[in-house]
Design a protein around this motif. Structure first.
Motif, PDB file in Angstrom:
ATOM      1  N   ALA A 100      40.708  38.328  30.506  1.00 23.03           N
ATOM      2  CA  ALA A 100      41.642  39.788  30.194  1.00 23.03           C
ATOM      3  C   ALA A 100      43.258  38.609  30.535  1.00 23.03           C
ATOM      4  O   ALA A 100      43.106  38.009  30.849  1.00 23.03           O
ATOM      5  N   THR A 101      43.810  39.177  29.643  1.00 23.86           N
ATOM      6  CA  THR A 101      45.337  38.848  30.269  1.00 23.86           C
ATOM      7  C   THR A 101      46.161  39.511  30.083  1.00 23.86           C
ATOM      8  O   THR A 101      46.473  40.525  29.543  1.00 23.86           O
ATOM      9  N   SER A 152      52.062  43.441  29.113  1.00 28.52           N
ATOM     10  CA  SER A 152      50.904  43.967  27.695  1.00 28.52           C
ATOM     11  C   SER A 152      49.643  43.401  28.465  1.00 28.52           C
ATOM     12  O   SER A 152      49.514  42.435  28.233  1.00 28.52           O
ATOM     13  N   THR A 153      48.650  43.519  27.413  1.00 30.32           N
ATOM     14  CA  THR A 153      47.219  43.223  28.341  1.00 30.32           C
ATOM     15  C   THR A 153      46.261  43.367  27.110  1.00 30.32           C
ATOM     16  O   THR A 153      46.374  43.379  25.755  1.00 30.32           O
ATOM     17  N   GLY A 161      46.046  35.476  33.596  1.00 29.07           N
ATOM     18  CA  GLY A 161      44.972  35.929  33.054  1.00 29.07           C
ATOM     19  C   GLY A 161      43.140  35.574  33.461  1.00 29.07           C
ATOM     20  O   GLY A 161      43.603  34.970  35.285  1.00 29.07           O
ATOM     21  N   TRP A 162      42.787  35.985  32.683  1.00 30.56           N
ATOM     22  CA  TRP A 162      41.321  35.242  33.793  1.00 30.56           C
ATOM     23  C   TRP A 162      40.295  34.718  32.845  1.00 30.56           C
ATOM     24  O   TRP A 162      40.215  35.870  31.815  1.00 30.56           O
ATOM     25  N   ARG A 178      35.009  48.407  30.631  1.00 29.82           N
ATOM     26  CA  ARG A 178      34.929  48.808  32.421  1.00 29.82           C
ATOM     27  C   ARG A 178      35.816  47.440  33.361  1.00 29.82           C
ATOM     28  O   ARG A 178      35.818  47.861  34.202  1.00 29.82           O
ATOM     29  N   PHE A 179      36.760  46.236  32.396  1.00 31.44           N
ATOM     30  CA  PHE A 179      37.457  46.159  33.295  1.00 31.44           C
ATOM     31  C   PHE A 179      38.706  46.327  33.088  1.00 31.44           C
ATOM     32  O   PHE A 179      39.518  46.486  32.045  1.00 31.44           O
ATOM     33  N   THR A 180      39.768  45.767  33.804  1.00 39.19           N
ATOM     34  CA  THR A 180      41.214  46.429  34.219  1.00 39.19           C
ATOM     35  C   THR A 180      41.714  45.305  34.929  1.00 39.19           C
ATOM     36  O   THR A 180      41.862  44.236  36.045  1.00 39.19           O
TER      37      THR A 180
END
Length: 114
Positions: free
Chosen positions: A49-50, A56-57, A35-36, A66-68
Motif C-alpha cells: 500500500a502507498t 491518496s491511497t 508506503g509498505w 483488509r489492510f488500511t
C-alpha cells in the motif's frame, strides 16, 4: 537523507490483526509518497500500500478491504492496519519513503499461523 524505522511485526494466528508503524526522520520535508512493501521467502518484494502527502491511497489487490494505510505528518509516521490476516500475508514488511530517491526501513517480520 531520510531514516525510517519500522515496528509492530510479530506472530499472530490467522484471522487476527496487527498494526505496523514507521517513523521517519531527517529530511522529511522532501517526502512525497510513503508506503509498505513486503517480501516473502523466495519471492520478490511487492507493493502492499502507498499513501501520498495529500492522503491518496493505493493498495495491492490481495490486501484491499483488509489492510488500511494511514499517515501522520507531524511527526511523520505511516501506519499499516492489517486485519483478517492469512498465512499468505507472512513476509518481512518494509516501510518505504520516496523523495528524490527511495528510502527503506529495516523491515519487520510478520508471521501468520494457520
Amino acid at each position: 537523507q531520510v531514516q525510517l524505522v519500522d515496528s509492530g511485526g510479530g506472530l499472530v494466528q490467522a484471522g487476527r490483526s496487527l498494526r505496523l508503524a514507521c517513523a521517519a526522520s531527517g529530511s522529511i520535508f522532501s517526502i512525497n509518497i510513503m508506503g509498505w512493501y513486503r517480501q516473502a521467502p523466495g519471492k520478490q518484494r511487492e507493493l502492499v500500500a502507498t499513501i501520498t502527502s495529500g492522503g491518496s491511497t493505493n493498495y495491492a489487490d490481495s490486501v484491499k478491504g483488509r489492510f488500511t494505510i494511514s499517515r501522520d505528518n507531524a511527526p511523520t509516521r505511516v501506519y499499516l492496519q492489517m486485519n483478517s490476516l492469512t498465512p499468505e500475508d507472512t513476509a518481512v514488511y518494509y516501510c518505504n519513503a520516496v523523495a528524490r530517491v527511495a528510502y527503506w526501513g529495516q523491515g519487520t517480520q510478520v508471521t501468520v499461523s494457520s
